[in-house]
Scaffold this motif. Structure first.
Motif, short mmCIF file in Angstrom:
data_model
loop_
_atom_site.label_atom_id
_atom_site.label_comp_id
_atom_site.label_asym_id
_atom_site.label_seq_id
_atom_site.Cartn_x
_atom_site.Cartn_y
_atom_site.Cartn_z
N GLU A 20 0.81 -1.21 0.00
CA GLU A 20 0.00 0.00 0.00
C GLU A 20 0.84 1.27 0.00
N ASP A 21 1.87 1.32 0.88
CA ASP A 21 2.67 2.54 0.94
C ASP A 21 3.50 2.75 -0.32
N GLY B 259 -6.84 10.52 -0.27
CA GLY B 259 -7.81 11.52 -0.66
C GLY B 259 -7.66 11.88 -2.13
N SER B 260 -7.27 10.89 -2.93
CA SER B 260 -6.93 11.13 -4.33
C SER B 260 -8.16 11.43 -5.17
N THR B 261 -7.97 12.28 -6.17
CA THR B 261 -9.06 12.59 -7.10
C THR B 261 -8.84 11.94 -8.45
N LEU B 262 -7.82 11.07 -8.58
CA LEU B 262 -7.58 10.48 -9.90
C LEU B 262 -8.74 9.56 -10.26
N LYS B 263 -8.96 9.42 -11.55
CA LYS B 263 -10.05 8.58 -12.05
C LYS B 263 -9.60 7.12 -12.04
N VAL B 264 -10.42 6.24 -11.47
CA VAL B 264 -10.12 4.82 -11.38
C VAL B 264 -11.06 4.06 -12.30
N VAL B 265 -10.47 3.23 -13.18
CA VAL B 265 -11.26 2.43 -14.12
C VAL B 265 -11.08 0.97 -13.76
N VAL C 155 -5.70 2.80 -0.96
CA VAL C 155 -4.76 3.83 -1.40
C VAL C 155 -5.48 5.14 -1.70
N THR C 156 -6.57 5.06 -2.45
CA THR C 156 -7.28 6.28 -2.84
C THR C 156 -7.99 6.90 -1.64
N ALA D 58 -8.63 -4.54 -6.25
CA ALA D 58 -9.60 -3.49 -5.93
C ALA D 58 -9.52 -3.04 -4.48
N THR D 59 -9.43 -3.99 -3.54
CA THR D 59 -9.37 -3.64 -2.12
C THR D 59 -8.14 -2.80 -1.81
#
Length: 523
Positions: free
Chosen positions: A87-88, A120-126, A115-116, A109-110
């Protein structure tokens, strides 16, 4: 040359030929190109712009190459992430690269949600597969609503970055290696023939595609018009089954993989006669393993390919001819010695051996392996200090120690940080490990330095024995002593059930040093 042209050329010359064979699915070169076009349109709608970074976290699948070529069409930088990352580490990679989109396989996915959430990430995850996740986009839905318009004209060429590959991170958080279009095209144009309607070959891809060896082999296969038989992850029986079923001609492996194949109790059950070429590298190859491979697979041409992420894979090669153990007794002995080398530099690469003053040394003298070529990385992403530490006057300092013989063959002596300094003498762990592994009783071996007030460091060997075998500490020490100078002889041996390896078979020396570097007690 923009790497997108690899696919454009092959899809024009052999459009109906299978580009990727995966599970029971066959994807032609034409289908691969149109699917990449469709995904490129998806990325544009998601707001991805030239120079942005797009990441992927999943095991091997056709989507890796679809996403890469879609990025190449848009002058976007692709980042295949190590799916074994914690994770880190993953948080560090995404933060450093500032990725705008990441494609994630369901099995991760978990991990990705943690991580997100924590970042507090705003990146788009597909999500690539599996059930829909709250807040995630669906790869299948995005693709079904896209179009196949082929309207992309990449402007990036030559030294522009196309891929970021993260190093293994053995000395802290991994660094992001910037590889350009030239990093790949210079190798292709000098070493690989383009697609030919009259020549059909298949290449079994079993190395992870987040690693330079797997990625380089895949891009070379696309350019050459080869069918890529893709494995999710390596497993010896599945590897042999696919070679037999798909009549595979080529494959690239790491030494651990080759050993597992040869030692498997079902090895003789499979017809591997279609194999023509096996390349190996990424970790030292025990002489006993390659000798057994040559004997058991006499029709195969073996190639030892040496390189690293920073060099965009292969810079030196031990040719198939060097693996032919034929001729007089003296000639065979010379060939056996050369099997311990990594061969000679490729045509588009300069390789030299430098001393601590960064001056070239003569043959037979050990120093650091340095190289210069159009294919080298342009540096580490957002880390100018680390970049400057490995480059000088265009030469890349690899961190590998070695020497050159009279005929120009290069022999590695190990990593500079692994060398043991005992009483002013420099000791190569790899030299001792080769002798230990030659024992019939020994399955695996690692040598480390143990801190010592008097000598600075002393030599300790960590040994894994073959099942049902036994040899005493004193016998092993005595054998090494009979073959090497006294100061190189292990002064302590610890027998273990296993040694920690990374995914490419490299022994994790840092873990061993952390656990087994307690002082050696004199007897």
């Amino acid at each position: 040359m923009n790497t997108n042209e690899f696919l454009e050329i092959s899809s024009a010359i052999v459009p109906e030929r299978t580009a990727i064979s995966f599970d029971n699915n066959q994807i032609s070169f034409q289908e691969l190109r149109t699917t990449a076009d469709r995904l490129a349109n998806v990325l544009v709608k998601l707001g991805v712009k030239p120079g942005d970074r797009v990441s992927m976290l999943d095991i091997n699948s056709p989507q890796v190459l679809v996403i890469y070529f879609a990025c190449a069409k848009l002058d976007v930088i692709f980042i295949p992430l190590n799916y074994r990352a914690k994770e880190d580490e993953l948080h560090h990679m995404l933060t450093l690269s500032r990725s705008s989109v990441i494609f994630v396989g369901n099995r991760y996915a978990t991990l990705m949600e943690k991580v997100t959430r924590n970042a507090g990430s705003t990146l788009k995850v597909v999500g690539i597969d599996g059930p829909d996740k709250e807040g995630w986009l669906s790869y299948e839905r995005l693709m079904s609503n896209s179009v196949e318009e082929h309207t992309f004209t990449p402007s990036n060429q030559g030294r522009d970055t196309t891929i970021l590959l993260f190093t293994s991170g053995t000395t802290g958080f991994p660094k992001a290696v910037m590889l350009s279009h030239d990093s790949f095209s210079s190798y292709m144009l000098s070493s690989v023939d383009p697609a030919d309607p009259d020549i059909e070959e298949s290449n079994l891809i079993c190395v992870p595609l987040y690693h330079i060896a797997g990625l380089q082999a895949s891009l070379a296969g696309i350019y050459a018009g080869r069918t890529l038989v893709m494995m999710r992850q390596f497993e010896p029986v599945e590897w042999m089954r696919l070679v037999e079923k798909k009549q595979v001609q080529r494959s690239g492996v790491v030494p651990t993989m080759l050993k597992q194949i040869l030692d498997h109790p079902r090895f003789c059950e499979f017809d591997l006669s279609s194999l023509k070429v096996i390349s190996y590298g990424a970790a030292p190859m025990p002489t006993t393993v390659i000798k057994k491979a040559i004997k058991e697979l006499p029709r195969v041409q073996f190639i030892n390919a040496f390189g690293q992420t920073e060099t965009a894979s292969t810079i030196t090669m031990l040719s198939p001819e060097d693996h032919l153990l034929e001729g007089s007794e003296q000639e065979i002995e010379k060939k056996l010695t050369r099997l311990r080398s990594v061969g000679k530099p490729l045509p588009d690469v300069e390789v030299k051996i430098f001393d601590v003053h960064r001056k070239e040394v003569s043959w037979g003298i050990t120093g650091e392996v340095v190289c210069r070529s159009p294919r080298l990385m342009s540096g580490y992403w957002d880390d100018q200090e680390a970049t400057q530490s490995v480059f000088q006057d265009g030469w890349l300092f690899t961190g590998d120690l070695g020497y050159r013989d009279q005929d120009g063959y290069i022999y590695l002596s190990g990593r500079s940080k692994d060398f043991i300094k005992r009483g002013g003498e420099m000791i190569s762990p790899e030299e001792i490990e080769r002798i230990l592994i030659d024992h019939d009783e020994v399955d695996d071996a690692a040598v480390i330095g143990v801190p010592d007030d008097e000598w600075g460091e002393r030599v300790r060997a960590l040994i894994v024995l073959n099942p049902g075998k036994f040899i005493s500490e004193s016998s092993l020490i005595e054998d090494v002593h009979s073959k090497l100078a006294s100061f190189k002889t292990p002064e302590s041996i610890i027998f273990l059930d296993y040694l920690p390896h990374n995914h490419l078979g490299k022994i994790l020396k840092r873990e061993l040093r952390e656990k087994y570097s307690y002082p050696i007690e004199d007897k």
